[in-house]
Scaffold this motif. Structure first.
Motif, PDB file in Angstrom:
ATOM      1  N   LEU A  67      -0.724  21.947  16.588  1.00  0.00           N
ATOM      2  CA  LEU A  67      -1.710  21.038  17.179  1.00  0.00           C
ATOM      3  C   LEU A  67      -1.222  20.334  18.437  1.00  0.00           C
ATOM      4  CD1 LEU A  67      -3.080  19.397  13.907  1.00  0.00           C
ATOM      5  CD2 LEU A  67      -3.958  21.389  15.133  1.00  0.00           C
ATOM      6  N   GLU A  68       0.002  20.598  18.846  1.00  0.00           N
ATOM      7  CA  GLU A  68       0.587  19.905  20.002  1.00  0.00           C
ATOM      8  C   GLU A  68      -0.264  19.988  21.263  1.00  0.00           C
ATOM      9  OE1 GLU A  68       4.839  19.636  22.362  1.00  0.00           O
ATOM     10  OE2 GLU A  68       4.584  21.049  20.721  1.00  0.00           O
ATOM     11  N   PRO A  69      -0.902  21.128  21.562  1.00  0.00           N
ATOM     12  CA  PRO A  69      -1.703  21.198  22.789  1.00  0.00           C
ATOM     13  C   PRO A  69      -2.932  20.268  22.786  1.00  0.00           C
ATOM     14  CG  PRO A  69      -1.298  23.411  21.923  1.00  0.00           C
ATOM     15  CD  PRO A  69      -0.807  22.429  20.904  1.00  0.00           C
ATOM     16  N   LEU A  70      -3.369  19.854  21.624  1.00  0.00           N
ATOM     17  CA  LEU A  70      -4.569  19.008  21.536  1.00  0.00           C
ATOM     18  C   LEU A  70      -4.250  17.552  21.861  1.00  0.00           C
ATOM     19  CD1 LEU A  70      -6.106  20.327  18.196  1.00  0.00           C
ATOM     20  CD2 LEU A  70      -6.823  20.880  20.524  1.00  0.00           C
ATOM     21  N   PRO A  71      -5.245  16.834  22.376  1.00  0.00           N
ATOM     22  CA  PRO A  71      -5.051  15.387  22.555  1.00  0.00           C
ATOM     23  C   PRO A  71      -4.970  14.711  21.179  1.00  0.00           C
ATOM     24  CG  PRO A  71      -7.311  16.002  23.057  1.00  0.00           C
ATOM     25  CD  PRO A  71      -6.553  17.279  22.816  1.00  0.00           C
ATOM     26  N   PRO A  72      -4.407  13.494  21.119  1.00  0.00           N
ATOM     27  CA  PRO A  72      -4.266  12.813  19.822  1.00  0.00           C
ATOM     28  C   PRO A  72      -5.566  12.733  19.025  1.00  0.00           C
ATOM     29  CG  PRO A  72      -3.037  11.641  21.495  1.00  0.00           C
ATOM     30  CD  PRO A  72      -3.802  12.733  22.208  1.00  0.00           C
ATOM     31  N   ALA A  73      -6.675  12.447  19.676  1.00  0.00           N
ATOM     32  CA  ALA A  73      -7.955  12.356  18.947  1.00  0.00           C
ATOM     33  C   ALA A  73      -8.311  13.697  18.309  1.00  0.00           C
ATOM     34  CB  ALA A  73      -9.066  11.897  19.887  1.00  0.00           C
ATOM     35  N   GLY A  74      -8.029  14.794  18.987  1.00  0.00           N
ATOM     36  CA  GLY A  74      -8.296  16.116  18.435  1.00  0.00           C
ATOM     37  C   GLY A  74      -7.409  16.428  17.245  1.00  0.00           C
ATOM     38  N   PHE A 101      -6.089  14.208  15.185  1.00  0.00           N
ATOM     39  CA  PHE A 101      -6.592  13.417  14.058  1.00  0.00           C
ATOM     40  C   PHE A 101      -7.883  13.994  13.500  1.00  0.00           C
ATOM     41  CE2 PHE A 101      -3.777  10.029  15.659  1.00  0.00           C
ATOM     42  CZ  PHE A 101      -3.177   9.677  14.463  1.00  0.00           C
ATOM     43  N   ALA A 102      -8.741  14.511  14.375  1.00  0.00           N
ATOM     44  CA  ALA A 102     -10.008  15.096  13.925  1.00  0.00           C
ATOM     45  C   ALA A 102      -9.775  16.298  13.004  1.00  0.00           C
ATOM     46  CB  ALA A 102     -10.850  15.509  15.131  1.00  0.00           C
ATOM     47  N   LEU A 103      -8.652  16.963  13.156  1.00  0.00           N
ATOM     48  CA  LEU A 103      -8.331  18.091  12.278  1.00  0.00           C
ATOM     49  C   LEU A 103      -7.500  17.686  11.067  1.00  0.00           C
ATOM     50  CD1 LEU A 103      -7.525  20.772  14.996  1.00  0.00           C
ATOM     51  CD2 LEU A 103      -9.560  20.625  13.556  1.00  0.00           C
ATOM     52  N   ILE A 104      -6.589  16.767  11.252  1.00  0.00           N
ATOM     53  CA  ILE A 104      -5.687  16.377  10.165  1.00  0.00           C
ATOM     54  C   ILE A 104      -6.383  15.500   9.126  1.00  0.00           C
ATOM     55  CG2 ILE A 104      -3.633  14.995   9.640  1.00  0.00           C
ATOM     56  CD1 ILE A 104      -2.388  16.118  12.203  1.00  0.00           C
ATOM     57  N   VAL A 105      -7.189  14.555   9.549  1.00  0.00           N
ATOM     58  CA  VAL A 105      -7.808  13.607   8.606  1.00  0.00           C
ATOM     59  C   VAL A 105      -8.677  14.316   7.565  1.00  0.00           C
ATOM     60  CG1 VAL A 105      -9.443  11.692   8.410  1.00  0.00           C
ATOM     61  CG2 VAL A 105      -7.597  11.590  10.093  1.00  0.00           C
ATOM     62  N   PRO A 106      -9.581  15.219   7.947  1.00  0.00           N
ATOM     63  CA  PRO A 106     -10.375  15.892   6.896  1.00  0.00           C
ATOM     64  C   PRO A 106      -9.519  16.689   5.906  1.00  0.00           C
ATOM     65  CG  PRO A 106     -11.344  16.276   9.048  1.00  0.00           C
ATOM     66  CD  PRO A 106     -10.032  15.604   9.284  1.00  0.00           C
ATOM     67  N   VAL A 107      -8.443  17.280   6.384  1.00  0.00           N
ATOM     68  CA  VAL A 107      -7.551  18.030   5.483  1.00  0.00           C
ATOM     69  C   VAL A 107      -6.876  17.071   4.504  1.00  0.00           C
ATOM     70  CG1 VAL A 107      -5.453  19.429   5.367  1.00  0.00           C
ATOM     71  CG2 VAL A 107      -7.183  19.913   7.115  1.00  0.00           C
ATOM     72  N   MET A 108      -6.381  15.951   5.000  1.00  0.00           N
ATOM     73  CA  MET A 108      -5.724  14.964   4.131  1.00  0.00           C
ATOM     74  C   MET A 108      -6.704  14.379   3.113  1.00  0.00           C
ATOM     75  SD  MET A 108      -2.569  14.853   4.849  1.00  0.00           S
ATOM     76  CE  MET A 108      -2.215  16.348   5.716  1.00  0.00           C
ATOM     77  N   VAL A 109      -7.918  14.077   3.557  1.00  0.00           N
ATOM     78  CA  VAL A 109      -8.918  13.520   2.636  1.00  0.00           C
ATOM     79  C   VAL A 109      -9.278  14.549   1.569  1.00  0.00           C
ATOM     80  CG1 VAL A 109     -11.300  12.680   2.445  1.00  0.00           C
ATOM     81  CG2 VAL A 109      -9.831  11.865   4.295  1.00  0.00           C
ATOM     82  N   ALA A 110      -9.444  15.809   1.963  1.00  0.00           N
ATOM     83  CA  ALA A 110      -9.752  16.859   0.982  1.00  0.00           C
ATOM     84  C   ALA A 110      -8.626  16.987  -0.041  1.00  0.00           C
ATOM     85  CB  ALA A 110      -9.983  18.190   1.698  1.00  0.00           C
ATOM     86  N   LEU A 111      -7.381  16.975   0.430  1.00  0.00           N
ATOM     87  CA  LEU A 111      -6.252  17.030  -0.501  1.00  0.00           C
ATOM     88  C   LEU A 111      -6.269  15.845  -1.460  1.00  0.00           C
ATOM     89  CD1 LEU A 111      -3.299  18.220   1.759  1.00  0.00           C
ATOM     90  CD2 LEU A 111      -4.229  19.390  -0.239  1.00  0.00           C
TER      91      LEU A 111
END
Length: 76
Positions: A38-45, A47-57
């Motif tokens: 995810l390094e190429p993405l801006p911080p908001a991007g 978080f937009a990918l990590i947060v749903p994965v963490m919540v699902a877990l």
């Protein structure tokens, strides 16, 4: 239906303690493992990918597991 028994709610400070103890390592490991991808993405991007994965877990894996392991302790 006043005669129906209600399930006891977990003691909030215990629930908070368990959530902090589980969320910190889960997020730390998840962010560390995902960082190279995810390094190429801006911080908001990121978080937009990590947060749903963490919540699902948390919802489908971690909380049910914690409830099985610590359910009686949470109710005391």
């Amino acid at each position: 239906m006043a005669h129906m028994s209600r399930r006891a709610q977990p003691v909030r400070w215990k629930l908070w303690l368990l959530m902090v103890a589980v969320l910190y390592p889960l997020i730390t490991i998840g962010v560390t493992l995902a960082a190279p991808v995810l390094e190429p993405l801006p911080p908001a991007g990121r978080f937009a990918l990590i947060v749903p994965v963490m919540v699902a877990l948390m919802v489908w894996v971690v909380i049910p597991l914690l409830h099985r392991l610590f359910g009686s302790w949470l109710q005391r």
